[in-house]
Scaffold this motif. Structure first.
Motif, short mmCIF file in Angstrom:
data_model
loop_
_atom_site.label_atom_id
_atom_site.label_comp_id
_atom_site.label_asym_id
_atom_site.label_seq_id
_atom_site.Cartn_x
_atom_site.Cartn_y
_atom_site.Cartn_z
N GLU A 30 0.83 -1.21 0.00
CA GLU A 30 0.00 0.00 0.00
C GLU A 30 0.86 1.26 0.00
OE1 GLU A 30 -2.51 -0.60 3.41
OE2 GLU A 30 -3.82 -1.99 2.33
N ASP A 31 1.96 1.24 0.75
CA ASP A 31 2.87 2.38 0.78
C ASP A 31 3.47 2.63 -0.60
OD1 ASP A 31 4.58 4.43 2.08
OD2 ASP A 31 6.19 3.01 1.58
N TRP A 33 2.18 1.87 -3.49
CA TRP A 33 1.15 2.42 -4.37
C TRP A 33 0.84 3.88 -4.03
CZ3 TRP A 33 0.16 0.94 -8.94
CH2 TRP A 33 0.22 -0.40 -9.30
N ASP A 34 0.77 4.21 -2.75
CA ASP A 34 0.50 5.60 -2.36
C ASP A 34 1.58 6.53 -2.89
OD1 ASP A 34 -1.79 4.85 -1.01
OD2 ASP A 34 -0.85 4.88 0.98
N ARG A 35 2.82 6.14 -2.70
CA ARG A 35 3.94 6.97 -3.17
C ARG A 35 3.92 7.08 -4.69
NH1 ARG A 35 8.62 3.90 -0.45
NH2 ARG A 35 9.92 5.22 -1.75
N PHE A 36 3.61 5.98 -5.36
CA PHE A 36 3.55 5.99 -6.82
C PHE A 36 2.46 6.95 -7.31
CE2 PHE A 36 1.57 4.50 -10.73
CZ PHE A 36 2.64 4.57 -11.59
N LYS A 37 1.29 6.86 -6.70
CA LYS A 37 0.17 7.71 -7.13
C LYS A 37 0.47 9.19 -6.93
CE LYS A 37 -3.26 4.12 -6.55
NZ LYS A 37 -4.29 3.53 -5.74
N LYS A 38 1.16 9.53 -5.86
CA LYS A 38 1.54 10.93 -5.64
C LYS A 38 2.49 11.40 -6.73
CE LYS A 38 0.99 10.83 -0.63
NZ LYS A 38 1.69 10.76 0.65
N MET A 60 4.81 -1.49 -13.27
CA MET A 60 4.93 -2.93 -13.52
C MET A 60 5.61 -3.63 -12.33
SD MET A 60 3.30 -3.13 -16.24
CE MET A 60 3.47 -4.88 -16.45
N LEU A 61 6.63 -2.99 -11.76
CA LEU A 61 7.28 -3.56 -10.57
C LEU A 61 6.27 -3.69 -9.42
CD1 LEU A 61 10.66 -1.61 -10.57
CD2 LEU A 61 10.38 -4.06 -10.97
N LEU A 62 5.45 -2.66 -9.24
CA LEU A 62 4.48 -2.69 -8.15
C LEU A 62 3.42 -3.77 -8.37
CD1 LEU A 62 3.99 1.10 -7.36
CD2 LEU A 62 5.56 -0.54 -6.32
N PHE A 63 3.02 -3.97 -9.62
CA PHE A 63 2.08 -5.06 -9.91
C PHE A 63 2.71 -6.41 -9.57
CE2 PHE A 63 -0.33 -2.30 -13.07
CZ PHE A 63 -1.47 -2.24 -12.29
N GLU A 64 4.00 -6.58 -9.86
CA GLU A 64 4.69 -7.82 -9.51
C GLU A 64 4.73 -8.02 -8.00
OE1 GLU A 64 8.41 -9.25 -11.35
OE2 GLU A 64 8.14 -7.54 -12.71
N ILE A 65 5.05 -6.96 -7.28
CA ILE A 65 5.11 -7.02 -5.81
C ILE A 65 3.74 -7.39 -5.26
CG2 ILE A 65 5.36 -5.62 -3.72
CD1 ILE A 65 7.56 -4.06 -5.27
N GLU A 66 2.71 -6.74 -5.77
CA GLU A 66 1.35 -7.00 -5.32
C GLU A 66 0.95 -8.45 -5.60
OE1 GLU A 66 -2.47 -4.19 -5.27
OE2 GLU A 66 -1.87 -4.75 -7.28
N GLU A 67 1.29 -8.94 -6.78
CA GLU A 67 0.97 -10.32 -7.15
C GLU A 67 1.67 -11.31 -6.22
OE1 GLU A 67 -1.07 -13.20 -9.02
OE2 GLU A 67 -1.31 -11.05 -9.38
N LYS A 68 2.93 -11.06 -5.93
CA LYS A 68 3.69 -11.93 -5.03
C LYS A 68 3.04 -11.94 -3.64
CE LYS A 68 8.59 -12.64 -3.99
NZ LYS A 68 9.93 -12.07 -4.09
#
Length: 83
Positions: A30-31, A33-38, A60-68
């Motif tokens: 979540e952190d 994604w929050d930082r990315f969105k900002k 794409m890296l964040l999607f991988e992290i989320e999937e893991k």
């Protein structure tokens, strides 16, 4: 320039997180994604192809992290259901 530094830091942290055997915790995902969105919001009005590519790379890296993370949660749930 400061925002570019934050962008690089986020990318580096995301890469490091993926290298670890243990998936990221929900709070960390979540952190990220929050930082990315900002950062995405900051760069949205100031379009630059290089920055857009960086944002996409990080996304794409964040999607991988989320999937893991989700896979770990599902595995834990299955283990719990077996008991």
């Amino acid at each position: 320039m400061e925002n570019k530094k934050k962008l690089d830091e986020l990318k580096d942290e995301a890469k490091e997180s993926l290298k670890k055997d243990e998936p990221a915790k929900k709070e960390q995902v979540e952190d990220f994604w929050d930082r990315f969105k900002k950062l995405e919001k900051i760069y949205k009005d100031n379009f630059d192809r290089l920055i857009a590519a960086e944002l996409l790379d990080i996304k794409m890296l964040l999607f991988e992290i989320e999937e893991k993370h989700k896979e770990k949660e599902e595995h834990e749930k299955e283990e719990k259901d077996k008991k």
